[in-house]
Design a protein around this motif. Sequence first.
Motif: not given
Length: 133
Positions: A50-51, A88-99, A101-105, A107-112
């Motif tokens: 998606a990203l 069952a978890a990953a900590d992830i980064t990307c050059s566009d953190m806002d994008a 988060l939107v993409a993760c929302e 796919e994932f119900k559990s986000i820190g």
Amino acid sequence: MNLIVFNRRDMTIPLSANFSTKEFLCSCGVCSPHRLDPDLIKRLQRVRDALNMSITVTSGFRCAKRQAQLRKGGLQTAAGTSTHEMGAAADITCSDMDALLVACEKEFKSIGVANTFLHVDTRVDKVRRWKYV
Ligand SMILES: [Zn+2]
Ligand SMILES: [Zn+2]
């Protein structure tokens, strides 16, 4: 669902189009084997698609020993029962953190949310959102 199990020496087994075992190795540097929830990989790949930007996994699987070390070090992400220990978890980064988060929302119900990374895990029993300060 059956977990993906792999040994530390199996560094570059492809898990999906863009992720391989290397990115999910426990940072203790010695433990083996590792476990991963295939659902985590499936969802991460959908986020990646998606990203259309590369995603870096900063923490994937953690053994109990590594988790205990992090907890002892006061790392907030290591508090409580860790979904990292279950693979069952990953900590992830990307050059566009806002994008990211939107993409993760989608796919994932559990986000820190932290300033420099997102924690995502495959728990789906309820929506979980928290912030690391
Ligand atoms: Zn380890
Ligand atoms: Zn995490």
